[in-house]
Design a protein around this motif. Structure first.
Motif, mmCIF file in Angstrom:
data_model
loop_
_atom_site.group_PDB
_atom_site.id
_atom_site.type_symbol
_atom_site.label_atom_id
_atom_site.label_comp_id
_atom_site.label_asym_id
_atom_site.label_seq_id
_atom_site.Cartn_x
_atom_site.Cartn_y
_atom_site.Cartn_z
ATOM 1 N N SER A 83 44.042 17.849 -7.062
ATOM 2 C CA SER A 83 42.681 17.073 -6.277
ATOM 3 C C SER A 83 42.985 18.137 -4.936
ATOM 4 O O SER A 83 42.530 17.857 -3.876
ATOM 5 C CB SER A 83 42.362 15.107 -5.531
ATOM 6 N N ARG A 84 43.803 18.115 -3.982
ATOM 7 C CA ARG A 84 44.051 18.989 -3.175
ATOM 8 C C ARG A 84 44.391 20.793 -3.210
ATOM 9 O O ARG A 84 44.887 20.640 -2.168
ATOM 10 C CB ARG A 84 45.487 18.688 -2.491
ATOM 11 N N SER A 85 44.208 20.835 -4.339
ATOM 12 C CA SER A 85 43.571 22.527 -4.612
ATOM 13 C C SER A 85 45.699 23.202 -4.270
ATOM 14 O O SER A 85 45.480 24.360 -3.736
ATOM 15 C CB SER A 85 42.604 22.765 -3.420
ATOM 16 N N LEU A 86 46.440 22.402 -4.620
ATOM 17 C CA LEU A 86 47.994 23.347 -4.477
ATOM 18 C C LEU A 86 47.897 23.207 -5.876
ATOM 19 O O LEU A 86 48.987 24.302 -5.827
ATOM 20 C CB LEU A 86 48.278 21.812 -4.155
ATOM 21 N N VAL A 87 47.679 23.236 -6.873
ATOM 22 C CA VAL A 87 48.060 23.079 -8.032
ATOM 23 C C VAL A 87 46.761 23.689 -9.134
ATOM 24 O O VAL A 87 45.816 23.007 -8.683
ATOM 25 C CB VAL A 87 48.782 22.897 -8.810
#
Length: 165
Positions: A83-87
């Protein structure tokens, strides 16, 4: 449950998410499935069990049971990271894999607490040591670490003349 207990960072999606992100960053560009991430999470927290660096957490009795509850926490952590565009989640012929995004390294570099530095060292060790292994080989390593765990669930042998009611 008090308000402070409801928002504890321990055993939360945030805590497991940061551990998962640390190993995905260390493994980049390799992507891993959920099963391997669960195994890696145990190896990062209890690295001394696998002849690695000192463990992040103390060697509590019955810690082998952690694998049974860890999966749901890691799934929640992955949802948070996605959801935080880290994965990113990758669908392929092998199933669902997870890989660190470009922003993951910068995010991890901004976490500077001593615990985080130790976490990153163990994640680097885990990736270096276990990424080259096939899933079958990694399963054998994990099984060897948990041989004592299986003994806990073995039935007690009862003499032939004794019966249990």
């Amino acid at each position: 449950m008090s308000r402070s207990q409801q928002h504890s960072p321990f055993n939360s999606a945030l805590e497991t998410g940061v551990r998962t992100l640390s190993v995905l960053t260390a493994s980049y560009p390799t992507a891993h499935d959920l099963n391997r991430l669960v195994q890696y999470d145990y190896l990062i927290v209890h690295s001394a069990d696998a002849n690695g660096p000192p463990s992040l957490h103390p060697p509590l009795p019955l810690r082998t049971n952690e694998l049974l509850v860890r999966r749901k926490l890691i799934e929640a952590g992955l949802r948070l990271l996605i959801s935080r565009s880290l994965v990113s989640r990758i669908l392929c012929e092998h199933g669902v894999l997870y890989r660190a995004e470009e922003a993951a390294g910068a995010f991890m570099n901004n976490l500077v607490a001593p615990y985080t530095a130790s976490l990153r060292e163990r994640a680097d060790w885990t990736a270096r040591t276990f990424d080259p292994l096939s899933q079958h080989e990694l399963n054998r390593v994990i099984a060897s670490l948990f041989s004592a765990w299986t003994i806990e669930f073995q039935p007690v042998e009862i003499g032939k003349q004794e019966e249990v009611f």
